[in-house]
Design an enzyme around this catalytic site. Structure first.
Site, PDB file in Angstrom:
ATOM      1  N   HIS A 103       0.671  -0.748  -0.480  1.00  0.00           N
ATOM      2  CA  HIS A 103      -0.658   0.117  -0.566  1.00  0.00           C
ATOM      3  C   HIS A 103       0.556   1.347  -0.467  1.00  0.00           C
ATOM      4  O   HIS A 103       1.996   1.424   0.692  1.00  0.00           O
ATOM      5  CB  HIS A 103      -0.935  -0.179   1.297  1.00  0.00           C
ATOM      6  N   ASP A 106       2.115   2.345   3.524  1.00  0.00           N
ATOM      7  CA  ASP A 106       3.331   1.273   4.602  1.00  0.00           C
ATOM      8  C   ASP A 106       4.359   1.215   4.044  1.00  0.00           C
ATOM      9  O   ASP A 106       5.249   1.268   4.638  1.00  0.00           O
ATOM     10  CB  ASP A 106       3.123  -0.300   3.400  1.00  0.00           C
ATOM     11  N   GLU A 270      -9.573 -13.433  -1.895  1.00  0.00           N
ATOM     12  CA  GLU A 270      -8.344 -13.481  -1.606  1.00  0.00           C
ATOM     13  C   GLU A 270      -9.527 -15.032   0.049  1.00  0.00           C
ATOM     14  O   GLU A 270     -10.534 -15.464   0.313  1.00  0.00           O
ATOM     15  CB  GLU A 270      -8.623 -12.195   0.032  1.00  0.00           C
ATOM     16  N   HIS A 273     -11.025 -14.246   2.529  1.00  0.00           N
ATOM     17  CA  HIS A 273     -12.464 -13.447   3.259  1.00  0.00           C
ATOM     18  C   HIS A 273     -13.667 -14.446   2.280  1.00  0.00           C
ATOM     19  O   HIS A 273     -14.823 -13.868   2.118  1.00  0.00           O
ATOM     20  CB  HIS A 273     -12.140 -12.094   1.554  1.00  0.00           C
ATOM     21  N   ASP A 298      -5.078 -13.946  -2.891  1.00  0.00           N
ATOM     22  CA  ASP A 298      -4.642 -13.560  -1.953  1.00  0.00           C
ATOM     23  C   ASP A 298      -5.041 -14.369  -1.166  1.00  0.00           C
ATOM     24  O   ASP A 298      -5.746 -15.124  -0.849  1.00  0.00           O
ATOM     25  CB  ASP A 298      -5.053 -12.877  -1.128  1.00  0.00           C
ATOM     26  N   ASP A 311      -7.097 -14.000   8.517  1.00  0.00           N
ATOM     27  CA  ASP A 311      -5.217 -13.829   7.807  1.00  0.00           C
ATOM     28  C   ASP A 311      -4.454 -14.490   7.939  1.00  0.00           C
ATOM     29  O   ASP A 311      -2.849 -14.546   7.883  1.00  0.00           O
ATOM     30  CB  ASP A 311      -4.755 -12.429   7.514  1.00  0.00           C
TER      31      ASP A 311
HETATM   32  C1  XLS Z   1      -8.128  -6.446   3.497  1.00  0.00           C
HETATM   33  C2  XLS Z   1      -7.112  -6.582   2.576  1.00  0.00           C
HETATM   34  C3  XLS Z   1      -6.089  -5.719   2.360  1.00  0.00           C
HETATM   35  C4  XLS Z   1      -5.912  -5.978   1.562  1.00  0.00           C
HETATM   36  C5  XLS Z   1      -4.612  -4.497   0.001  1.00  0.00           C
HETATM   37  O1  XLS Z   1      -9.014  -7.159   4.749  1.00  0.00           O
HETATM   38  O2  XLS Z   1      -7.544  -8.288   2.542  1.00  0.00           O
HETATM   39  O3  XLS Z   1      -4.827  -6.155   3.233  1.00  0.00           O
HETATM   40  O4  XLS Z   1      -5.218  -6.720   0.747  1.00  0.00           O
HETATM   41  O5  XLS Z   1      -6.260  -3.491   0.171  1.00  0.00           O
HETATM   42 NI    NI Z   2      -6.077  -8.695   0.773  1.00  0.00          NI
HETATM   43 NI    NI Z   3      -8.637  -9.198   4.220  1.00  0.00          NI
END
Ligand code: XLS
Ligand code: NI
Ligand code: NI
Length: 446
Positions: A103, A106, A270, A273, A298, A311
């Protein structure tokens, strides 16, 4: 090269499944050819900057636990950012990972004005370019942090105040410029605040139009600067907001179609997610592939008992094999890859914990690639699947699809069923047998 990770003096090497060296790969052999490509080319793995280098290990109840000296409050921000970057590239290089993701915030301090934020990002991007050149590590994707600052608390593109939209657009332009300059393969938008907390103060229809407009401006700008990477939406159903508009692959596809973007934008799926939206990882990939919008992944995992985005590092070969299988079926990644959007647990405070975590994740993906490839090569699953639908290829099925003969209308089908006294016999779905088959591939892979 700095020497932050002193307990891992050498680059991590492949030693094979029999190795007991915890700092070696047992499955990830970057140059091993699997089908048409090497493992590295198939998986295109990336380390994320944010959880690994920018997160101090705090949670909602407790302070940071990690040893991340560059996060100390009393440091000069640009100097601290350079130290962090040096440690990050030392890590990428020793791990032997081909890509990273970041990001804007970051890597660069935000400063006290937009001008300062822009200048900081550009200056640190120059440093990143030098590190990338030196190490050969590439940028899988960049993204703008449009969810941290209080100005974005009610959304960025979907904010009720157009000035916030404008501020977000300016920030995204900066980040797209830098991503383009660094040869980024994709540009990601995760709408962490693009949703609502209560419908009592939310105009859903306006907010969707705003989001559609924003994404159209992003796509226009991509073409304007000649960025050849892919624009990716990252679906997530909720958290931090109660509801996020980019809920899952299927709702992203509907959104993209509504705003005329289905050929321009893909999704970054992801794992955690997917599970938060009530789906399997495999489902999200299969749905994205079916809609023609599968972009990138992801990689991580959730916890079955917890309803939030934990995560964690992926460690289930079965879950990942089914995911990689969908990716291979869809033809494999083009600009996408596997980004480890993963966090250490808060008690994993030793510097080399970051190595153990990524080595485990990379080995899990490598082994899953072997499983998925062998399932696809063998063809048994695909054969069983296509066999189930064989009736649609000719005769009645083809007539229905093309509107011919008995398939022309409900009326003609009514006649057909009456005339032939059609009474189709059910056929077993054979789910358990297929599940056993998958396990057999997992057992045999080497
Ligand atoms: C948050 C997201 C974030 C994105 C990038 O839950 O996974 O990390 O991948 O902004
Ligand atoms: Ni993500
Ligand atoms: Ni996430």
């Amino acid at each position: 090269m700095t020497d932050f990770f002193t307990t891992v003096p050498e680059p991590v090497r492949f030693e094979g499944p029999e190795s007991d060296n915890p700092l070696a790969f047992r499955w990830y052999d970057a140059d091993r050819v699997v089908g048409q490509k090497t493992m590295a080319e198939h998986l295109r793995m990336a380390v994320c900057y944010w959880h690994s280098f920018n997160w101090p290990g705090n949670d909602v109840f407790g302070d940071g636990t990690f040893d991340r000296p560059w996060l100390a409050a009393d440091l000069e921000p640009m100097e601290a950012a350079r130290t962090k970057m040096a440690a990050a590239f030392e890590f990428f290089e020793k791990l032997g990972v081909p890509y990273f993701c970041f990001h804007d915030h970051d890597v660069a301090p935000t400063g006290s004005s937009f001008a300062e934020e822009t200048a900081n990002l550009n200056e640190l991007a120059d440093d990143m370019a030098v590190h990338m050149e030196r190490t050969g590590v590439g940028l899988l994707w960049g993204t703008a942090r449009l969810f941290g600052h209080p100005r974005y608390m009610a959304g960025a593109a979907t904010n009720p105040n157009p000035e916030v939209y404008a501020r977000a657009a300016a920030q995204v332009k900066n980040c797209m410029d830098v991503t383009h300059r660094l040869g980024g393969q994709n540009y990601v938008l995760w709408g962490g605040r693009e949703g609502y907390e209560t419908l009592l103060n939310t105009d859903l229809s306006r907010e969707l139009d705003q989001l559609g407009r924003f994404l159209n401006q992003v796509v226009e700008y991509k073409h304007h600067i000649g960025f050849h990477g892919t624009i990716l939406l990252e679906p997530k159903p909720q958290e931090p907001t109660k509801h996020q508009y980019d809920y899952d692959s299927q709702s992203c596809f509907a959104f993209l179609q509504r705003y005329g973007l289905e050929d321009e934008v893909k999704v970054n799926i992801e794992v955690n997610h997917a599970t938060l939206s009530g789906h399997d990882f495999q489902h999200e990939l299969a749905m994205a592939a079916a809609c023609g919008i599968l972009g990138s992944v992801d990689a991580n995992r959730g916890d079955d008992r917890l309803g939030w985005d934990t995560d964690q590092f992926p460690n289930s070969v079965e879950e990942m094999s089914l995911g990689v299988y969908e990716i291979l079926r869809a033809g494999g990644f083009t600009t996408g890859g596997f980004n480890f959007d993963t966090k250490l647990r808060r008690m994993s405070i030793a510097r080399d914990d970051l190595f153990h975590a990524h080595i485990g994740g990379m080995d899990t993906l490598a082994r899953s690639l072997l499983v998925a490839h062998s399932m696809l090569e063998d063809g048994v699953l695909e054969g069983r699947r296509s066999g189930r639908y064989a009736g649609w290829e000719t005769g009645l099925g083809a007539d229905i699809l093309h509107g011919n003969g008995p398939g022309a209308s409900l009326g003609s089908l009514h006649h057909f069923v009456g005339d032939t006294e059609l009474d189709p016999a059910p056929i077993s779905g054979r789910q358990e047998e297929l599940e056993n088959l998958v396990n057999r591939f997992i057992e045999r892979v080497r």
